[in-house]
Design a protein around this motif. Structure first.
Motif, mmCIF file in Angstrom:
data_model
loop_
_atom_site.group_PDB
_atom_site.id
_atom_site.type_symbol
_atom_site.label_atom_id
_atom_site.label_comp_id
_atom_site.label_asym_id
_atom_site.label_seq_id
_atom_site.Cartn_x
_atom_site.Cartn_y
_atom_site.Cartn_z
ATOM 1 N N THR A 157 0.835 -1.201 0.000
ATOM 2 C CA THR A 157 0.000 0.000 0.000
ATOM 3 C C THR A 157 0.871 1.253 0.000
ATOM 4 O OG1 THR A 157 -0.138 0.035 2.429
ATOM 5 C CG2 THR A 157 -1.864 -1.173 1.220
ATOM 6 N N PHE A 158 0.337 2.294 -0.608
ATOM 7 C CA PHE A 158 1.021 3.581 -0.690
ATOM 8 C C PHE A 158 0.097 4.680 -0.184
ATOM 9 C CE2 PHE A 158 2.884 0.918 -3.914
ATOM 10 C CZ PHE A 158 4.245 1.216 -3.890
ATOM 11 N N PHE A 159 0.650 5.565 0.626
ATOM 12 C CA PHE A 159 -0.027 6.794 1.027
ATOM 13 C C PHE A 159 0.846 7.947 0.558
ATOM 14 C CE2 PHE A 159 -0.440 10.408 3.869
ATOM 15 C CZ PHE A 159 -1.807 10.586 3.938
ATOM 16 N N VAL A 160 0.319 8.761 -0.340
ATOM 17 C CA VAL A 160 1.082 9.869 -0.921
ATOM 18 C C VAL A 160 0.282 11.149 -0.741
ATOM 19 C CG1 VAL A 160 2.237 10.750 -2.976
ATOM 20 C CG2 VAL A 160 2.020 8.283 -2.633
ATOM 21 N N GLN A 161 0.901 12.171 -0.167
ATOM 22 C CA GLN A 161 0.195 13.439 0.053
ATOM 23 C C GLN A 161 1.099 14.627 -0.251
ATOM 24 O OE1 GLN A 161 -0.907 15.077 4.105
ATOM 25 N NE2 GLN A 161 -2.983 14.690 3.329
ATOM 26 N N ASP A 162 0.528 15.590 -0.966
ATOM 27 C CA ASP A 162 1.154 16.896 -1.204
ATOM 28 C C ASP A 162 0.239 17.953 -0.607
ATOM 29 O OD1 ASP A 162 3.371 16.002 -2.870
ATOM 30 O OD2 ASP A 162 1.851 15.604 -4.402
ATOM 31 N N ARG A 163 0.824 18.915 0.110
ATOM 32 C CA ARG A 163 0.011 19.959 0.725
ATOM 33 C C ARG A 163 0.688 21.315 0.585
ATOM 34 N NH1 ARG A 163 -2.785 20.104 6.777
ATOM 35 N NH2 ARG A 163 -3.933 22.037 6.441
ATOM 36 N N PHE A 164 -0.131 22.292 0.192
ATOM 37 C CA PHE A 164 0.347 23.659 0.020
ATOM 38 C C PHE A 164 -0.593 24.584 0.791
ATOM 39 C CE2 PHE A 164 1.211 21.105 -3.664
ATOM 40 C CZ PHE A 164 2.535 21.366 -3.970
ATOM 41 N N ARG A 165 -0.033 25.441 1.629
ATOM 42 C CA ARG A 165 -0.836 26.392 2.404
ATOM 43 C C ARG A 165 -0.229 27.783 2.287
ATOM 44 N NH1 ARG A 165 -4.730 26.873 6.059
ATOM 45 N NH2 ARG A 165 -4.605 28.532 7.624
ATOM 46 N N THR A 202 3.140 34.161 3.270
ATOM 47 C CA THR A 202 3.841 32.978 3.773
ATOM 48 C C THR A 202 3.293 31.743 3.074
ATOM 49 O OG1 THR A 202 4.130 34.024 5.937
ATOM 50 C CG2 THR A 202 4.450 31.640 5.807
ATOM 51 N N VAL A 203 4.195 30.898 2.583
ATOM 52 C CA VAL A 203 3.815 29.651 1.925
ATOM 53 C C VAL A 203 4.465 28.501 2.677
ATOM 54 C CG1 VAL A 203 3.859 28.310 -0.203
ATOM 55 C CG2 VAL A 203 3.658 30.787 -0.305
ATOM 56 N N ARG A 204 3.666 27.504 3.022
ATOM 57 C CA ARG A 204 4.171 26.297 3.671
ATOM 58 C C ARG A 204 3.902 25.103 2.762
ATOM 59 N NH1 ARG A 204 2.233 29.455 7.928
ATOM 60 N NH2 ARG A 204 3.698 29.729 9.661
ATOM 61 N N ILE A 205 4.948 24.360 2.425
ATOM 62 C CA ILE A 205 4.843 23.216 1.518
ATOM 63 C C ILE A 205 5.321 21.968 2.246
ATOM 64 C CG2 ILE A 205 5.585 22.251 -0.684
ATOM 65 C CD1 ILE A 205 6.074 25.067 -1.689
ATOM 66 N N ASN A 206 4.481 20.931 2.222
ATOM 67 C CA ASN A 206 4.814 19.669 2.877
ATOM 68 C C ASN A 206 4.401 18.498 1.993
ATOM 69 O OD1 ASN A 206 5.797 20.347 5.704
ATOM 70 N ND2 ASN A 206 3.864 21.470 5.668
ATOM 71 N N GLY A 207 5.060 17.390 2.182
ATOM 72 C CA GLY A 207 4.725 16.182 1.438
ATOM 73 C C GLY A 207 5.147 14.944 2.206
ATOM 74 N N THR A 208 4.379 13.866 2.047
ATOM 75 C CA THR A 208 4.668 12.615 2.752
ATOM 76 C C THR A 208 4.346 11.435 1.860
ATOM 77 O OG1 THR A 208 4.078 13.643 4.871
ATOM 78 C CG2 THR A 208 4.184 11.236 4.812
ATOM 79 N N LEU A 225 4.290 13.515 -4.729
ATOM 80 C CA LEU A 225 4.491 13.588 -6.167
ATOM 81 C C LEU A 225 4.967 14.970 -6.593
ATOM 82 C CD1 LEU A 225 4.209 12.340 -8.999
ATOM 83 C CD2 LEU A 225 1.833 13.151 -9.015
ATOM 84 N N LEU A 226 4.417 16.018 -5.991
ATOM 85 C CA LEU A 226 4.740 17.392 -6.371
ATOM 86 C C LEU A 226 5.638 18.088 -5.357
ATOM 87 C CD1 LEU A 226 1.146 18.500 -7.493
ATOM 88 C CD2 LEU A 226 2.961 17.488 -8.880
ATOM 89 N N THR A 227 6.076 17.360 -4.338
ATOM 90 C CA THR A 227 6.894 17.960 -3.289
ATOM 91 C C THR A 227 8.120 17.106 -3.013
ATOM 92 O OG1 THR A 227 5.568 16.839 -1.599
ATOM 93 C CG2 THR A 227 4.942 19.086 -2.179
ATOM 94 N N SER A 228 9.198 17.763 -2.609
ATOM 95 C CA SER A 228 10.436 17.071 -2.259
ATOM 96 C C SER A 228 11.240 17.962 -1.336
ATOM 97 C CB SER A 228 11.248 16.752 -3.523
ATOM 98 O OG SER A 228 12.564 16.340 -3.174
ATOM 99 N N GLU A 229 11.893 17.355 -0.332
ATOM 100 C CA GLU A 229 12.727 18.142 0.568
ATOM 101 C C GLU A 229 13.965 18.680 -0.134
ATOM 102 O OE1 GLU A 229 14.053 15.837 3.828
ATOM 103 O OE2 GLU A 229 14.788 14.168 2.625
ATOM 104 N N GLY A 234 9.176 23.273 2.601
ATOM 105 C CA GLY A 234 9.689 24.262 3.541
ATOM 106 C C GLY A 234 8.728 25.409 3.726
ATOM 107 N N ARG A 235 9.214 26.452 4.383
ATOM 108 C CA ARG A 235 8.432 27.658 4.649
ATOM 109 C C ARG A 235 9.104 28.830 3.943
ATOM 110 N NH1 ARG A 235 8.524 32.039 8.074
ATOM 111 N NH2 ARG A 235 6.481 32.782 8.881
#
Length: 256
Positions: A157-165, A202-208, A225-229, A234-235
């Protein structure tokens, strides 16, 4: 690019519909002649949201993206009949609110104490605050099926999340004019103001990504998929000078 391809989510504006909110304002005069006064207001335009979950069925679904390694458009599979089972959920919401306090100085006023008719113009100056928040997330939940054509273990199983705030905060002064005209039991009033100040963005970008293999360890990675450290997680913050106008026109009537 195939003729039978259908866009299920995307390629459209979101969070642009009607919403319900409220506004509170009030104040008081500092003298009996109504020459100077203080007013305050607060408003919340309400939250508007978009929520989509890809359907499950006998067709292939995927997430398009630009592949930076190949320099070409690409596709990440979300569901393939008999091989991969999964869904992708897209959620977005935003909210606008603001508040301020003003000093009111009457520039001109005319009234008839016998009929109650009158009109006036006041100068407004004070402090203004606005806040606009927006959030976007894309979440996938996938499972490898028995008929997979890959080397992945069945049941993985895969859980993939991209989040932009994003957060926007405006702080500054404002100046404007407010006027009214009253006639018997009804009146008309108007307002024009301009906020002058600083807007902080301020932009906060996270992915898991979480990969669970049957009878094996669970691996957790930072990035989707759309995020990478290595690239964008980051912020990030910046500030800029901004002008924000406000206009209002109202009509009122005395019921009793």
């Amino acid at each position: 690019g195939q003729p039978a391809t259908v866009i299920l989510s995307g390629n459209e504006e979101v969070n642009d519909g009607f919403r319900s909110g409220y506004r509170l304002f009030g104040g008081f005069w500092l003298d009996c002649c109504h020459s100077w006064g203080i007013g305050a207001d607060y408003f919340d335009a309400g939250n508007d949201s978009y929520n989509f979950t890809s359907p499950e069925g006998d067709y292939i679904t995927g997430r398009p993206f630009f592949n930076t390694e190949t320099g070409l458009d690409d596709l990440e599979l979300v569901s393939v009949p008999g091989e991969l089972q999964g869904t992708a959920q897209v959620k977005s919401d935003d909210n606008l609110q603001g508040a301020g306090i003003t000093l009111n100085h009457c520039l001109w006023r005319c009234c008839d104490p016998c009929t109650g008719n009158g009109s006036g113009v006041s100068l407004l100056s004070g402090y203004r605050y606005y806040k606009y928040d927006s959030d976007l997330s894309v979440t996938e939940r996938l499972e490898v099926l028995q008929g997979t054509q890959t080397q992945l273990t069945v049941g993985t199983t895969f859980f993939v999340q991209d989040r932009f705030r994003t957060e926007n905060e405006f702080n500054g002064g404002e100046i404007g004019l407010q006027g009214y005209k009253k006639r018997c039991w009804w009146w008309v009033d108007g307002l024009a103001k301009l906020g002058i100040g600083n807007n902080t963005r301020t932009v906060r970008i996270n992915g898991t990504t979480i990969v669970s293999v049957p009878d094996d360890d669970t691996a957790v990675y930072r990035g989707g998929l759309l995020t990478s450290e290595l690239t964008n997680i980051g912020r990030y913050s910046s500030s800029d000078f901004a002008l924000i106008p406000e206009f209002r026109l109202g009509v009122g009537a005395c019921l009793t």
